[in-house]
Design an enzyme around this catalytic site. Structure first.
Site, PDB file in Angstrom:
ATOM      1  N   ASP A  67      -7.234 -25.746   2.679  1.00 22.07           N
ATOM      2  CA  ASP A  67      -5.831 -25.898   3.081  1.00 22.07           C
ATOM      3  C   ASP A  67      -5.312 -27.300   2.807  1.00 22.07           C
ATOM      4  OD1 ASP A  67      -7.475 -27.003   5.036  1.00 22.07           O
ATOM      5  OD2 ASP A  67      -6.946 -25.552   6.569  1.00 22.07           O
ATOM      6  N   ASN A 136      -8.642 -22.955  19.094  1.00 21.39           N
ATOM      7  CA  ASN A 136      -7.904 -21.724  19.392  1.00 21.39           C
ATOM      8  C   ASN A 136      -8.414 -20.530  18.575  1.00 21.39           C
ATOM      9  OD1 ASN A 136      -7.028 -22.356  16.846  1.00 21.39           O
ATOM     10  ND2 ASN A 136      -4.853 -22.449  17.327  1.00 21.39           N
ATOM     11  N   HIS A 138      -8.793 -20.506  15.244  1.00 19.60           N
ATOM     12  CA  HIS A 138      -8.265 -20.396  13.878  1.00 19.60           C
ATOM     13  C   HIS A 138      -9.356 -20.653  12.840  1.00 19.60           C
ATOM     14  CE1 HIS A 138      -6.810 -24.885  13.395  1.00 19.60           C
ATOM     15  NE2 HIS A 138      -8.088 -24.758  13.131  1.00 19.60           N
TER      16      HIS A 138
HETATM   17  P1  PGA Z   1     -12.452 -30.020  13.351  1.00 18.39           P
HETATM   18  O1  PGA Z   1     -11.478 -28.900  12.805  1.00 18.39           O
HETATM   19  O2  PGA Z   1     -13.676 -29.982  12.489  1.00 18.39           O
HETATM   20  O3  PGA Z   1     -11.693 -31.304  13.186  1.00 18.39           O
HETATM   21  O4  PGA Z   1     -12.741 -29.699  14.775  1.00 18.39           O
HETATM   22  C1  PGA Z   1     -11.938 -27.604  12.608  1.00 18.39           C
HETATM   23  C2  PGA Z   1     -10.782 -26.665  12.364  1.00 18.39           C
HETATM   24  O5  PGA Z   1      -9.688 -26.911  12.897  1.00 18.39           O
HETATM   25  O6  PGA Z   1     -10.961 -25.673  11.657  1.00 18.39           O
END
Ligand code: PGA
Length: 241
Positions: A67, A136, A138
């Site tokens: 992304d 959450n 995602h």
């Molecule tokens: P993070 O993000 O590794 O910074 O916790 C993971 C994500 O949001 O998919």
């Protein structure tokens, strides 16, 4: 889904880096799909070590990113473009022409999404996709909701995600509200998937991913549809399972 719980973040990062390096050794022209965020930093620093000390070459791989934000410059410290170069690409021998990151500044964003899928197909499809999980639930920037996009799309980011990702921005208002993300079918079309989760703040999402039925309210539950998805957890993230 295979679930593997490691002792701590160090072990988790080592295991993930070993899987990735093993894949590249086995298939030097592997097509990878890679994440940003805090979780993969340990994995990336190990991969750089393998390149420097163990002669692992990234010369033939192709890399796609999961992304990218819409509307910030690639050189912005919060951009995923910047992150990938800073933490991995600047330190290994990947060919510039084999790096694909969605262009969040494209004039025609819809066209950019379609082209991204075409580029993945042209590269031969994703051999190994690595990702984290949001607090959450995602995946990439596929946020919980009534539905999730199948293929690479422009999406709105949840407030939760914008707050969680705000560290590289001066204030929350400057965190982009939209992004380009691969879709759930893009993810599930990968031949192999590894999901990394570390820390207590991920325990809720990990529990839901494993115990809930498939639902767009918890995008990570869709990984149940993949027969080569491995979940790597540290003890804190595995706290509720
Ligand atoms: P993070 O993000 O590794 O910074 O916790 C993971 C994500 O949001 O998919």
């Amino acid at each position: 889904m295979d679930v593997i719980t490691l002792k701590n973040y160090e072990q988790l990062s080592k295991k993930a880096a070993r899987i990735l390096a093993g894949k590249i050794e086995l298939k030097p022209n592997s097509v990878l799909c890679l994440p940003t965020g805090g979780t993969p930093l340990g994995m990336y620093s190990r991969l750089v070590d393998y390149y420097e000390k163990e002669n692992i070459s990234f010369n033939k791989i192709t890399s796609f990113n999961l992304d990218e934000y819409i509307g910030i410059k690639p050189e912005h410290p919060g951009s995923f473009n910047k992150y990938m170069y800073k933490n991995l690409f600047n330190h290994i021998d990947i060919k510039e022409g084999n790096i694909y990151i969605p262009n969040g500044n494209a004039e025609d964003l819809k066209k950019e999404c379609i082209q991204y899928e075409k580029d993945i197909s042209k590269a031969g499809g994703i051999d190994l996709l690595v990702m984290g999980i949001g607090e959450n639930g995602h995946l990439a920037f596929l946020e919980p909701g009534d539905s999730i996009p199948a293929w690479t799309s422009v999406v709105k980011l949840s407030e939760h995600t914008r707050i969680a990702n705000s560290s590289e921005f001066e204030n929350i208002d400057l965190v982009p509200k939209k992004a380009i993300t691969v879709g759930i079918k893009t993810i599930l079309s990968a031949k192999e998937i590894i999901l990394l989760a570390s820390g207590k703040n991920k325990a809720w999402a990990v529990e839901k991913m494993i115990k809930e039925n498939i639902t767009p309210q918890i995008p990570a539950t869709f990984l149940k549809l993949h027969d080569r998805a491995t979940i790597l957890l540290d003890k804190a993230a595995a706290d509720k399972i």
